[in-house]
Design an enzyme around this catalytic site. Structure first.
Site, short mmCIF file in Angstrom:
data_model
loop_
_atom_site.label_atom_id
_atom_site.label_comp_id
_atom_site.label_asym_id
_atom_site.label_seq_id
_atom_site.Cartn_x
_atom_site.Cartn_y
_atom_site.Cartn_z
N HIS A 108 2.77 -3.78 -8.26
CA HIS A 108 1.60 -3.16 -7.65
C HIS A 108 1.37 -1.73 -8.12
CE1 HIS A 108 -1.37 -2.21 -4.70
NE2 HIS A 108 -0.61 -1.34 -4.08
N LEU A 134 -3.41 7.14 -2.54
CA LEU A 134 -4.71 7.77 -2.46
C LEU A 134 -4.53 9.25 -2.15
CD1 LEU A 134 -6.67 5.08 -0.41
CD2 LEU A 134 -6.44 5.33 -2.87
N GLY A 156 -10.33 7.92 -12.08
CA GLY A 156 -9.96 7.39 -10.76
C GLY A 156 -9.93 8.51 -9.75
N GLU A 204 -1.25 8.56 -10.32
CA GLU A 204 -0.19 7.58 -10.56
C GLU A 204 0.45 7.80 -11.93
OE1 GLU A 204 -1.48 3.52 -10.22
OE2 GLU A 204 0.50 2.71 -10.64
N SER A 248 -4.01 -6.60 1.94
CA SER A 248 -3.67 -5.25 2.40
C SER A 248 -2.41 -5.21 3.25
CB SER A 248 -4.82 -4.68 3.22
OG SER A 248 -4.40 -3.50 3.84
N ALA A 305 -7.66 10.63 -8.97
CA ALA A 305 -7.13 11.89 -9.50
C ALA A 305 -8.08 12.46 -10.54
CB ALA A 305 -5.74 11.66 -10.09
N GLY A 341 -9.58 9.69 -17.70
CA GLY A 341 -9.44 8.86 -16.50
C GLY A 341 -10.38 9.36 -15.42
N ARG A 360 7.01 4.13 -3.19
CA ARG A 360 5.89 4.82 -2.58
C ARG A 360 5.55 4.17 -1.24
NH1 ARG A 360 0.71 3.76 -2.19
NH2 ARG A 360 0.64 2.11 -3.74
N ARG A 413 7.66 -1.07 1.54
CA ARG A 413 7.34 -2.19 0.66
C ARG A 413 8.54 -2.73 -0.10
NH1 ARG A 413 1.67 0.36 -1.61
NH2 ARG A 413 0.53 -0.02 0.32
#
Lengths: 226, 652, 251
Positions: free
Chosen positions: B414, B454, B43, B438, B290, B45, B41, B448, B343
């Protein structure tokens, strides 16, 4: 040597030689315009330049610049075609903000070069060349190698030369309209504001130069009709 | 039953991480060169970990399925990244960020991990600025901040609406530097297909390599290392329609799960409240608007049911509904946080209104996010400066101009808080296998907060894993590099090839996507925003049917020994089906509502989530028991020593 | 508003980098105009799979215009006729009923075709690895607010940094030049004090890698800027030229 082995370097060569050629054209145009006022005055300038050492050095310098500009143009074009790959797009559309001239600089340059050969045959071969080789291959009525005024009058009384020179100068206009701002862009003297400024300044400047040349052509053409 | 040791260091909360660092084992520079690490990966991380491990001197091999590490889906994060810098002097602190994150996560995350996250958040901003990440600035030259859901301070750093992109490009540039230095080797368009474990001298199985498929040539290849790190993101695409990228998948995590890594809290999936509503059955993905829009936009539905009916029939223009007939339900229900509630709360509130029939588009599954008020207050230009690109994006997709008409939004999957279980060192239950970003379960509990993904990805990659992995590798310095000719690699490769051959030989009638869509519908319907015992049991049954359909009716055209996109998708789909089941198992087990997991049987009279801390204050770890068998549940109790566990309250 | 359209899709099919490719024409019927272009290709692929054929291979990932994975040269434009948008942000309402839509891969020697519409853009990574970074390690950096940076500079750097590395600039350029991409990265870091320390080295290293990889010479046609889905300005190219020339002159 970065001017040869880096892409920006090669473009700098194009830019600098192009700038010098524009300056030369500006000077040439200014000199031509004298012929609008007086043929005799024009001939004085011809005599002043003639085949004197400084004129010869200048001519040689110009020739070198010209050759560099040509050689690099072909070199860049070959590299660019290679970079583009072997398969062309089947459908391609030019975005509005892309000038037609910018994508056809080589073709325009070749037209300018061919025009230049005609121009050499018409003028330079009858003037500076004759003076260098001490020849006498003049046009009937030409009064020695520095009688430029006569050659102007003679050449532009023939309609087909008027057409040829008009096409030539039009090609030159297109070539320079892109070349002018492009040379500033290449050496980095540009930015989001100045790019547009150079484009406007360039268009005005180049139009004035080309109009200067054309005015002499048409002045003598219409004069010959009267 | 295995005992769970989360290896939380001793000492007071604020000193745990310092203590850990002071006492952990390190690897000396000469030995680092002898140790290989696989990072799967690229990304936030993965890239930040690979870059940092490379710069420490380890030999790193970094894998990604895209053509470049810079494409990982971290790039799509829009809003920002949290850090407890307190540059705004509004009372922020490490403790407050820690507290907000635990509370936002509905008290289902580990105190020590979250505190460490809040602690290193400040280093992340420093690091990113030093890399040249162009964060937004004030005229005075200092960094700007904005506020985000679930917080009462402005602690979110941002780079326009492209913060994820800029942070990922920062990590990618650090990675590129290490590739240039020769410390990291990149394997692009390569997909991990299995984890390889090898027994050490004491008979303990350790993660020692991976089997992967070169996606361009179709070749199955092997790679060995002293440790394996997976940072392969979440499993939101189980739902088919999500805000994740098309390629995002949970397969690496499932491969590890099948090899014995516990999967923790799979039911915790975040549903983001501000996505563009679904428009048709051909749709391939959902686009996120966003969360920052909630700073200035007001969310509403009509007060009168008949207005909603007219909106659904397209007979009424939303602008014709007067303010007094508009129900700003978030402001009504949660006066203290208003439109900026977390959220999960915002999503559920939207669902509640739509379930009651107040939805505002033709499907009845949308609410308004209105900028009329912000435009009145700030002027159109100011709104355009802040959100212009998002508005343009919205208009391109929906053909509605958000400056003139309210945007329509609806919740969508999401982010997944659940993931591979890791201890304080980010090590999974398999020695030598680490999970970051993640992909692990660690820091977000049941929900979260915005701008925290991020933060967690980069915290894990830059500042946590590079320390903790050394504590493991310090004992491995005597272990020579592994040959990929070992029988363990043979066996793993054989299994992978057999699985592929089996898939290629199904020769049914249906495309991967058509089955994936079916899976998605089941997940959204029965394991979605509101779950019940019945719905989850139905889901399990239906998922078995989907699996049968897969094995009997799938068609993968082409050849496995070359580039084959359908085969890639088929392999991922198989894992999504298994994740779906895990989510249902976990959802069934967790008889309470918390964060992203809402069991309709467990709610307060006002419809808020009702937790049962006495019974469920634990991390549910699922241990694989073999194909076709229900997984075993292990429990890691959550002890709150520093925070008083209470009911989340965003009302006052 | 929503309606359905039918059209012909003329798509480039090519098995591998060395094999000869050709166009194939597919009839698409009753596609809703609120379908995205890539969703329309999904529909095509679904049809192909159902007919037992191999689907069209194309790169795509985030489908929200930021990852830079999607490409496609549609009707003579990289990323299609819309400006400031990627292929994945293109919707079928941009097209007319009955038209023929031509879809080609990026064509440039620097980006060889892998299959159909998928090309190999790893050259961009190589350019980045040559110097597209600030050479620092993790940790040991100053506080983020230690160096004030003017908002104007930060905004300009952000403009440049918004490049998604999709390769549209190379695809659009008749010279196959990657100058817009390289200049965006060089500009971003040259504008910020953090990046200025090694600005000269970076400009030289990235440019020479770009030349080495066979990308063409920039002739300022501005096609890259016009087609860039992120509207990156060629003023960045001027800045790269400036940085590079200054670096060479001070050698």
């Amino acid at each position: 040597m970065w001017l040869i082995d880096s892409s920006i370097g090669r473009k700098v060569v194009m830019s600098v030689t192009g700038a010098a050629l524009i300056l030369f054209l500006t000077f040439h145009m200014a000199m031509n315009c004298v012929a609008l006022i007086s043929g005799e005055a024009y001939n004085v300038i011809c005599e002043f330049l003639g085949a004197n050492w400084y004129a010869l050095v200048g001519t040689a310098g110009l020739a070198v610049l010209m050759v560099l500009h040509f050689v690099f143009a072909f070199w860049l074009t070959i590299q660019n075609r290679k970079a583009r790959g072997n398969v062309r797009y089947a459908v391609s559309e030019r975005p509005k903000s892309v000038e037609w001239a910018s994508q056809n600089m080589l073709v325009l340059g070749i037209i300018v070069f061919v025009g230049l050969l005609v121009h050499f045959a018409n003028f330079w071969s009858k003037m500076q060349l004759q003076e260098i080789i001490h020849g006498t291959n003049f046009v009937a009525g030409q009064n020695g190698p520095t009688d430029g005024a006569f050659l102007i009058q003679y050449t532009f009384s023939q309609w087909y030369y008027v057409v040829v020179y008009t096409v030539w100068l039009a090609a030159l206009w297109f070539h320079l309209s892109h070349g002018f701002w492009s040379m500033f862009q290449t050496v980095g003297w540009s930015g989001s504001k100045w790019q547009r400024r150079w484009q406007v300044i360039g268009n005005i400047y180049v139009t004035l130069v080309i109009l200067g040349f054309l005015s002499v052509v048409y002045f003598y053409f219409f004069k010959s009709l009267c | 039953m295995a005992t769970i040791d989360s290896k939380i260091p001793e000492g007071p909360l604020a000193e745990k991480w310092s203590n850990y660092k002071a006492h952990q084992k390190l690897v000396n520079p000469a030995n680092k060169r002898k140790l290989d690490i696989i990072v799967v990966g690229s990304g936030l991380a993965g890239a930040s970990a690979a870059a940092t491990l490379g710069d420490l001197g380890f030999k790193v091999k970094c894998f990604c399925i895209q053509d470049s590490p810079r494409r990982a889906h971290s790039i799509a994060a829009q809003g920002g990244i949290n850090a407890a810098k307190n540059y705004q002097n509004d009372g922020d602190s490490v403790y407050r960020l820690f507290y907000d994150t635990i509370k936002g996560g509905d008290y289902r995350s580990r105190e020590a991990n979250v505190y460490r996250l809040a602690e290193v958040s400040n280093n992340i901003i420093d690091q990113c600025v030093a890399q040249g990440v162009p964060f937004a600035r004030e005229y005075g030259g200092t960094l700007a901040n904005r506020s985000f859901g679930g917080a009462q301070v402005s602690r979110t750093f941002y780079a326009r609406g492209q913060t994820g992109q800029q942070l990922l490009l920062g990590a990618y540039s650090a990675l590129s530097y290490q590739v240039h230095q020769g410390n990291v080797e990149l394997f692009t368009r390569c997909e991990m297909l299995d984890l390889v474990m090898i027994k050490d001298d004491e008979g303990k199985e350790r993660a020692r390599g991976i089997i992967y498929r070169d996606l361009v040539t179709g070749e199955i290849k092997r790679c060995s290392a002293h440790a394996v790190v997976i940072g392969t993101g979440g499993y939101g695409n189980t739902y088919f329609l999500s805000t994740n990228a098309m390629g995002s998948n949970g397969s690496a995590a499932m491969q590890c799960y099948r090899k014995g890594a516990w999967f923790a809290n799979p039911a915790f999936a975040q549903i983001h409240p501000t996505c563009i509503p679904v428009h048709g059955d051909k749709q391939s993905k959902l686009t996120l608007m966003s969360e920052s829009l909630r700073n200035d936009g007001r969310i509403w539905v009509p007060k009168k049911l008949e207005d909603a009916k007219k909106l659904q029939a397209g007979e009424l223009n939303p602008n014709d509904i007067p303010d007094e007939d508009r129900d700003f339900y978030l402001e009504r229900r949660y006066p203290a946080f208003g439109n900026l509630v977390p959220r999960d709360v915002a999503s559920r509130a939207a669902k509640e209104r739509c379930d009651k029939g107040y939805g505002v588009n033709n499907t009845g599954l949308a609410v308004f996010l209105d900028f009329k008020y912000a435009i009145q207050r700030l002027g159109k230009q100011a709104v355009a400066d802040k959100y212009g690109n998002l508005f343009d994006m919205c208009e391109e997709i929906t053909d509605v101009n958000p400056y003139e008409n309210p945007m329509m939004i609806f919740p969508a999957i999401h982010y997944t808080m659940g993931g591979i279980w890791v201890d304080y060192e980010l090590q999974t239950s398999i020695p030598g296998l680490f999970a970051i970003g993640e992909c692990n379960f660690s820091d977000h509990g049941a929900n979260r907060l915005g701008a925290s993904a991020l933060m967690q990805g980069l915290a894990d990659g830059y500042f946590v894993l590079p320390y903790t992995i050394q504590n493991y590798l310090a004992d491995q310095i005597q272990v020579p590099r592994f040959s990929t000719d070992l029988p363990e690699f043979d066996a793993a490769e054989k299994a992978v090839k057999e699985k592929i051959a089996k898939i290629m030989s199904i020769n049914g009638k249906r495309s991967v996507d058509s089955i994936h869509k079916e899976l998605g519908h089941i997940m959204w319907e029965y394991v979605g925003m509101g779950r019940t015992k019945e719905s989850l049991e139905t889901a399990l049954k239906k998922l078995d049917e989907v699996e049968k359909t897969f094995w009997s009716d799938l068609r993968v055209p082409g050849d496995a020994q070359t580039l084959n996109v359908e085969l890639e998708k088929a392999l991922r789909l198989l894992d999504f089906i298994e994740i779906g089941k895990l989510m249902a198992y976990d959802g069934l087990n967790r008889e309470e509502s918390c964060g992203g997991h809402f069991r309709e049987e467990h709610q307060t009279p006002e419809g808020e989530a009702l937790r049962h801390d006495d019974k469920f204050s634990y991390v549910a770890c699922w241990n694989y028991q073999g194909e076709g068998k229900a997984p075993e549940l292990l429990k890691e109790p959550l002890n709150y020593e520093y925070i008083k566990v209470q009911t989340r309250n965003y009302k006052n | 508003m929503e309606k359905n359209i039918s059209f012909k899709l003329k798509i480039w099919r090519q098995r591998g980098p060395k094999e000869k490719g050709q166009f194939k024409v597919y009839e698409m019927k009753d596609i809703p105009t609120d379908t995205s272009f890539l969703e329309m290709l999904d529909i095509l692929n679904e049809q192909l799979i159902n007919a037992g054929e191999e689907p069209v291979v194309f790169d795509h990932d985030c489908r929200e215009g930021i990852c830079g994975m999607c490409s496609l040269y549609i009707n003579g434009h990289p990323h299609g006729p819309a400006t400031g948008a990627t292929t994945c942000q293109l919707y079928m309402r941009r097209f007319k009923d009955g038209e023929t839509i031509t879809v080609e891969p990026w064509r440039s020697a620097g980006f060889p075709v892998i299959r159909d519409l998928m090309v190999d853009r790893r050259a961009y990574d190589k350019i980045m690895q040559a110097g597209g970074y600030v050479s620092i390690n993790t940790g040991g950096v100053p506080d983020a607010n230690a160096i004030p940076i003017s908002k104007e500079k930060a905004d300009l750097a952000m403009d440049a940094a918004s490049c998604i590395g999709c390769g549209a600039c190379v695809a659009a350029c008749k010279n196959g030049s990657a100058m817009l991409f390289v200049s965006a990265k060089v500009s971003q870091l040259a504008l910020l004090p953090q990046g200025q320390v090694e600005a000269a080295r970076r400009a030289k290293a990235m440019l020479s890698k770009m030349d080495e990889l066979g990308f063409g010479n920039c002739t300022n046609t501005r096609a890259c800027e016009a087609e860039c889905p992120k509207c990156i300005s060629i003023s960045n190219i001027a800045r790269l030229n400036r940085e590079f020339i200054a670096a060479k002159l001070s050698d």
